[in-house]
Scaffold this motif. Structure first.
Motif, short mmCIF file in Angstrom:
data_model
loop_
_atom_site.label_atom_id
_atom_site.label_comp_id
_atom_site.label_asym_id
_atom_site.label_seq_id
_atom_site.Cartn_x
_atom_site.Cartn_y
_atom_site.Cartn_z
N ARG A 55 0.84 -1.21 0.00
CA ARG A 55 0.00 0.00 0.00
C ARG A 55 0.87 1.26 0.00
O ARG A 55 0.58 2.24 -0.69
CB ARG A 55 -0.94 -0.01 1.21
CG ARG A 55 -2.01 1.10 1.16
CD ARG A 55 -3.06 0.91 2.24
NE ARG A 55 -2.46 0.99 3.57
CZ ARG A 55 -2.51 0.01 4.48
NH1 ARG A 55 -3.11 -1.13 4.18
NH2 ARG A 55 -1.96 0.17 5.66
N THR A 56 1.97 1.22 0.76
CA THR A 56 2.89 2.35 0.80
C THR A 56 3.57 2.53 -0.55
O THR A 56 3.72 3.66 -1.05
CB THR A 56 3.95 2.14 1.89
OG1 THR A 56 3.30 1.99 3.15
CG2 THR A 56 4.91 3.33 1.95
N LEU A 57 3.98 1.42 -1.18
CA LEU A 57 4.61 1.50 -2.50
C LEU A 57 3.65 2.06 -3.54
O LEU A 57 4.05 2.88 -4.38
CB LEU A 57 5.10 0.11 -2.92
CG LEU A 57 6.30 -0.46 -2.15
CD1 LEU A 57 6.53 -1.92 -2.53
CD2 LEU A 57 7.55 0.36 -2.42
N VAL A 58 2.40 1.65 -3.48
CA VAL A 58 1.40 2.14 -4.43
C VAL A 58 1.19 3.64 -4.25
O VAL A 58 1.15 4.41 -5.23
CB VAL A 58 0.08 1.37 -4.28
CG1 VAL A 58 -1.04 2.06 -5.07
CG2 VAL A 58 0.24 -0.07 -4.73
N SER A 59 1.07 4.09 -3.03
CA SER A 59 0.80 5.50 -2.76
C SER A 59 1.96 6.39 -3.21
O SER A 59 1.76 7.58 -3.48
CB SER A 59 0.52 5.73 -1.28
OG SER A 59 1.67 5.46 -0.50
N ASN A 60 3.17 5.81 -3.33
CA ASN A 60 4.33 6.59 -3.75
C ASN A 60 4.74 6.33 -5.21
O ASN A 60 5.76 6.86 -5.65
CB ASN A 60 5.51 6.30 -2.83
CG ASN A 60 5.36 6.94 -1.46
OD1 ASN A 60 5.62 8.13 -1.30
ND2 ASN A 60 4.90 6.18 -0.48
#
Length: 259
Positions: A55-60
Protein backbone atom coordinates in the motif's frame (compact mmCIF):
# COMPACT_ATOMS: atom_id res chain seq x y z
CA UNK A 1 23.85 -15.35 9.90
CA UNK A 2 20.87 -13.84 11.66
CA UNK A 3 17.68 -15.83 11.21
CA UNK A 4 14.27 -14.40 10.28
CA UNK A 5 12.74 -14.55 13.78
CA UNK A 6 15.86 -12.98 15.31
CA UNK A 7 15.84 -10.23 12.77
CA UNK A 8 12.24 -9.47 13.64
CA UNK A 9 13.29 -8.48 17.17
CA UNK A 10 16.39 -6.57 16.08
CA UNK A 11 15.69 -4.96 12.74
CA UNK A 12 13.43 -2.06 13.67
CA UNK A 13 13.04 0.43 10.86
CA UNK A 14 15.87 -1.13 8.83
CA UNK A 15 14.01 -4.43 8.72
CA UNK A 16 11.03 -2.75 7.08
CA UNK A 17 13.32 -1.41 4.36
CA UNK A 18 14.79 -4.88 3.81
CA UNK A 19 11.29 -6.34 3.53
CA UNK A 20 10.27 -3.64 1.05
CA UNK A 21 13.17 -4.40 -1.27
CA UNK A 22 12.60 -8.14 -0.87
CA UNK A 23 9.04 -7.73 -2.11
CA UNK A 24 10.13 -5.52 -5.02
CA UNK A 25 12.67 -8.12 -6.08
CA UNK A 26 10.10 -10.90 -5.82
CA UNK A 27 7.78 -8.86 -8.05
CA UNK A 28 10.62 -8.42 -10.56
CA UNK A 29 11.41 -12.16 -10.46
CA UNK A 30 7.77 -12.88 -11.24
CA UNK A 31 7.91 -10.74 -14.38
CA UNK A 32 6.80 -7.49 -12.78
CA UNK A 33 3.28 -8.50 -11.71
CA UNK A 34 2.16 -10.71 -8.82
CA UNK A 35 -0.67 -11.42 -6.38
CA UNK A 36 -0.36 -10.77 -2.65
CA UNK A 37 -0.82 -14.47 -1.97
CA UNK A 38 2.20 -15.27 -4.17
CA UNK A 39 4.29 -12.71 -2.30
CA UNK A 40 3.25 -14.26 1.00
CA UNK A 41 4.14 -17.76 -0.20
CA UNK A 42 7.56 -16.75 -1.55
CA UNK A 43 8.59 -14.31 1.20
CA UNK A 44 7.11 -16.06 4.24
CA UNK A 45 5.85 -12.70 5.52
CA UNK A 46 2.34 -12.29 7.00
CA UNK A 47 -0.28 -10.97 4.58
CA UNK A 48 -1.04 -7.88 6.74
CA UNK A 49 2.65 -6.93 6.63
CA UNK A 50 2.81 -7.40 2.87
CA UNK A 51 -0.38 -5.43 2.35
CA UNK A 52 0.93 -2.54 4.44
CA UNK A 53 4.21 -2.38 2.50
CA UNK A 54 2.52 -2.69 -0.89
CA UNK A 55 0.00 0.00 0.00
CA UNK A 56 2.89 2.35 0.80
CA UNK A 57 4.61 1.50 -2.50
CA UNK A 58 1.40 2.14 -4.43
CA UNK A 59 0.80 5.50 -2.76
CA UNK A 60 4.33 6.59 -3.75
CA UNK A 61 4.20 5.32 -7.32
CA UNK A 62 6.65 2.42 -6.89
CA UNK A 63 3.89 -0.17 -7.41
CA UNK A 64 0.41 -0.10 -8.89
CA UNK A 65 -2.69 -2.21 -8.53
CA UNK A 66 -4.02 -3.81 -11.68
CA UNK A 67 -7.75 -4.22 -12.49
CA UNK A 68 -7.20 -7.93 -11.74
CA UNK A 69 -6.20 -6.87 -8.18
CA UNK A 70 -2.68 -8.11 -8.82
CA UNK A 71 0.19 -5.72 -8.18
CA UNK A 72 2.79 -4.53 -10.69
CA UNK A 73 6.01 -2.55 -10.47
CA UNK A 74 5.32 1.17 -10.70
CA UNK A 75 6.59 3.84 -13.11
CA UNK A 76 8.70 5.71 -10.53
CA UNK A 77 11.12 2.78 -10.53
CA UNK A 78 12.07 3.62 -14.12
CA UNK A 79 13.98 6.74 -13.12
CA UNK A 80 15.81 4.87 -10.38
CA UNK A 81 16.76 2.09 -12.78
CA UNK A 82 17.97 4.47 -15.48
CA UNK A 83 20.12 6.40 -13.01
CA UNK A 84 21.58 3.19 -11.57
CA UNK A 85 22.35 1.92 -15.09
CA UNK A 86 24.25 5.12 -15.92
CA UNK A 87 26.28 4.80 -12.72
CA UNK A 88 27.06 1.15 -13.43
CA UNK A 89 28.13 2.07 -16.95
CA UNK A 90 30.54 4.74 -15.69
CA UNK A 91 32.15 2.22 -13.31
CA UNK A 92 32.50 -0.35 -16.09
CA UNK A 93 33.95 1.90 -18.78
CA UNK A 94 37.65 1.80 -17.71
CA UNK A 95 37.55 -2.00 -17.64
CA UNK A 96 35.89 -2.15 -21.05
CA UNK A 97 38.50 0.29 -22.41
CA UNK A 98 41.26 -2.09 -21.32
CA UNK A 99 39.45 -4.99 -22.97
CA UNK A 100 39.01 -3.10 -26.25
CA UNK A 101 42.64 -1.97 -26.24
CA UNK A 102 43.82 -5.57 -25.74
CA UNK A 103 41.56 -7.17 -28.36
CA UNK A 104 40.86 -4.38 -30.84
CA UNK A 105 37.14 -5.23 -30.73
CA UNK A 106 34.08 -3.53 -29.28
CA UNK A 107 33.45 -4.27 -25.61
CA UNK A 108 30.12 -4.06 -23.83
CA UNK A 109 28.50 -4.44 -20.45
CA UNK A 110 24.88 -5.51 -20.06
CA UNK A 111 22.57 -6.34 -17.18
CA UNK A 112 19.69 -8.79 -17.04
CA UNK A 113 16.25 -7.18 -16.77
CA UNK A 114 13.48 -9.74 -16.80
CA UNK A 115 13.77 -11.79 -19.98
CA UNK A 116 15.98 -9.23 -21.68
CA UNK A 117 19.42 -7.74 -21.28
CA UNK A 118 20.02 -4.00 -21.27
CA UNK A 119 23.32 -2.61 -22.51
CA UNK A 120 24.67 -0.09 -20.00
CA UNK A 121 28.17 0.66 -21.34
CA UNK A 122 30.25 0.27 -24.47
CA UNK A 123 33.74 1.08 -25.72
CA UNK A 124 33.83 0.81 -29.53
CA UNK A 125 36.51 -0.74 -31.68
CA UNK A 126 38.71 1.50 -33.82
CA UNK A 127 38.16 -0.70 -36.87
CA UNK A 128 36.17 0.91 -39.68
CA UNK A 129 33.95 -2.19 -39.66
CA UNK A 130 32.86 -2.64 -36.06
CA UNK A 131 29.87 -3.63 -33.97
CA UNK A 132 27.76 -0.90 -32.43
CA UNK A 133 25.07 -1.57 -29.83
CA UNK A 134 23.39 1.55 -28.50
CA UNK A 135 23.61 1.97 -24.73
CA UNK A 136 20.12 1.43 -23.36
CA UNK A 137 19.19 -1.07 -26.07
CA UNK A 138 17.21 -4.11 -24.91
CA UNK A 139 17.51 -7.52 -26.55
CA UNK A 140 16.21 -10.96 -25.68
CA UNK A 141 18.59 -12.70 -23.27
CA UNK A 142 18.38 -16.10 -24.96
CA UNK A 143 19.93 -14.80 -28.21
CA UNK A 144 22.96 -13.06 -26.69
CA UNK A 145 26.26 -14.11 -25.14
CA UNK A 146 25.79 -11.66 -22.26
CA UNK A 147 22.34 -13.06 -21.52
CA UNK A 148 23.57 -16.64 -21.59
CA UNK A 149 26.57 -15.78 -19.40
CA UNK A 150 24.26 -14.35 -16.73
CA UNK A 151 21.74 -17.20 -16.98
CA UNK A 152 24.57 -19.70 -16.50
CA UNK A 153 25.07 -18.29 -13.00
CA UNK A 154 21.42 -18.98 -12.09
CA UNK A 155 19.79 -22.21 -10.86
CA UNK A 156 18.26 -24.24 -13.73
CA UNK A 157 14.74 -23.89 -12.30
CA UNK A 158 15.10 -20.08 -12.25
CA UNK A 159 16.24 -20.13 -15.88
CA UNK A 160 13.22 -22.26 -16.82
CA UNK A 161 10.88 -19.78 -15.12
CA UNK A 162 12.57 -16.87 -16.88
CA UNK A 163 12.43 -18.45 -20.33
CA UNK A 164 8.84 -19.62 -19.86
CA UNK A 165 7.83 -15.95 -19.86
CA UNK A 166 9.15 -15.47 -23.40
CA UNK A 167 8.50 -17.17 -26.73
CA UNK A 168 12.27 -17.44 -27.41
CA UNK A 169 11.81 -16.03 -30.89
CA UNK A 170 14.64 -16.83 -33.34
CA UNK A 171 16.75 -13.83 -34.36
CA UNK A 172 18.71 -15.91 -36.89
CA UNK A 173 18.68 -19.55 -37.93
CA UNK A 174 21.29 -20.21 -35.20
CA UNK A 175 19.25 -18.84 -32.29
CA UNK A 176 18.48 -21.35 -29.52
CA UNK A 177 14.70 -21.51 -29.29
CA UNK A 178 13.85 -24.20 -26.68
CA UNK A 179 14.33 -24.32 -22.92
CA UNK A 180 15.85 -27.78 -23.13
CA UNK A 181 18.49 -26.74 -25.66
CA UNK A 182 19.26 -23.62 -23.63
CA UNK A 183 19.77 -25.66 -20.45
CA UNK A 184 22.28 -27.82 -22.34
CA UNK A 185 24.03 -24.70 -23.61
CA UNK A 186 24.21 -23.22 -20.11
CA UNK A 187 25.76 -26.45 -18.86
CA UNK A 188 28.53 -26.06 -21.45
CA UNK A 189 29.01 -22.43 -20.45
CA UNK A 190 29.44 -23.38 -16.80
CA UNK A 191 32.10 -25.92 -17.79
CA UNK A 192 34.08 -23.70 -20.18
CA UNK A 193 33.66 -20.49 -18.18
CA UNK A 194 32.37 -18.20 -20.94
CA UNK A 195 29.42 -17.76 -23.27
CA UNK A 196 29.46 -17.57 -27.06
CA UNK A 197 26.99 -15.89 -29.41
CA UNK A 198 27.86 -17.45 -32.76
CA UNK A 199 25.63 -15.48 -35.11
CA UNK A 200 22.59 -16.06 -32.88
CA UNK A 201 21.61 -12.39 -32.53
CA UNK A 202 22.91 -11.11 -35.86
CA UNK A 203 24.24 -13.00 -38.88
CA UNK A 204 28.01 -12.69 -39.25
CA UNK A 205 28.61 -11.41 -35.72
CA UNK A 206 30.39 -13.33 -32.97
CA UNK A 207 30.52 -12.40 -29.30
CA UNK A 208 32.25 -13.75 -26.18
CA UNK A 209 30.94 -12.92 -22.70
CA UNK A 210 31.69 -13.65 -19.06
CA UNK A 211 29.51 -12.88 -16.05
CA UNK A 212 30.51 -10.27 -13.48
CA UNK A 213 30.60 -12.27 -10.22
CA UNK A 214 28.21 -11.09 -7.54
CA UNK A 215 26.80 -8.20 -9.57
CA UNK A 216 23.47 -7.31 -7.92
CA UNK A 217 21.55 -6.98 -11.19
CA UNK A 218 23.12 -9.96 -12.98
CA UNK A 219 25.70 -8.48 -15.34
CA UNK A 220 28.20 -9.61 -17.95
CA UNK A 221 30.94 -8.05 -20.07
CA UNK A 222 31.59 -9.02 -23.66
CA UNK A 223 33.56 -8.39 -26.83
CA UNK A 224 31.95 -8.58 -30.24
CA UNK A 225 32.92 -8.15 -33.85
CA UNK A 226 32.65 -9.59 -37.36
CA UNK A 227 32.93 -13.36 -37.36
CA UNK A 228 36.03 -13.33 -39.58
CA UNK A 229 38.05 -11.27 -37.09
CA UNK A 230 36.61 -12.83 -33.94
CA UNK A 231 37.53 -16.38 -35.00
CA UNK A 232 41.19 -15.27 -35.05
CA UNK A 233 41.05 -14.27 -31.37
CA UNK A 234 42.49 -16.92 -29.04
CA UNK A 235 39.99 -17.75 -26.31
CA UNK A 236 42.90 -19.14 -24.27
CA UNK A 237 44.22 -15.57 -24.08
CA UNK A 238 41.13 -13.37 -24.08
CA UNK A 239 38.89 -15.30 -21.67
CA UNK A 240 41.36 -15.13 -18.74
CA UNK A 241 41.66 -11.37 -19.39
CA UNK A 242 37.87 -10.97 -19.43
CA UNK A 243 37.55 -12.95 -16.21
CA UNK A 244 40.18 -10.80 -14.49
CA UNK A 245 38.46 -7.60 -15.59
CA UNK A 246 35.07 -8.97 -14.50
CA UNK A 247 36.50 -9.86 -11.09
CA UNK A 248 38.14 -6.44 -10.74
CA UNK A 249 34.87 -4.74 -11.64
CA UNK A 250 33.01 -6.95 -9.18
CA UNK A 251 35.45 -5.93 -6.44
CA UNK A 252 34.89 -2.25 -7.23
CA UNK A 253 31.12 -2.70 -7.13
CA UNK A 254 31.42 -4.47 -3.78
CA UNK A 255 33.45 -1.58 -2.36
CA UNK A 256 30.88 0.90 -3.68
CA UNK A 257 28.04 -1.07 -2.11
CA UNK A 258 29.70 -1.10 1.31
CA UNK A 259 30.96 2.47 1.32
Amino acid sequence: MTTGPQRATQGGGVQSVERTFELLELMADAGGEVALSELAEKSGLPLPTIHRIIRTLVSNGYARQQPSRRYALGPRLIRLGETASRALGSWARPYLAELTEATGETSNMAVLDGEQVVYVAQVPSQHSMRMFTEVGRRVDAHATAVGKAVMATMPPETVTQLLSRTTMQPQTERTITTVEAMQEELGRIRQQGYALDDGEQEVGVRCYAVAVPGAPAGAAISISGPEGRMTRISTDEVIPLMKRLANDLSAELSVSNTA
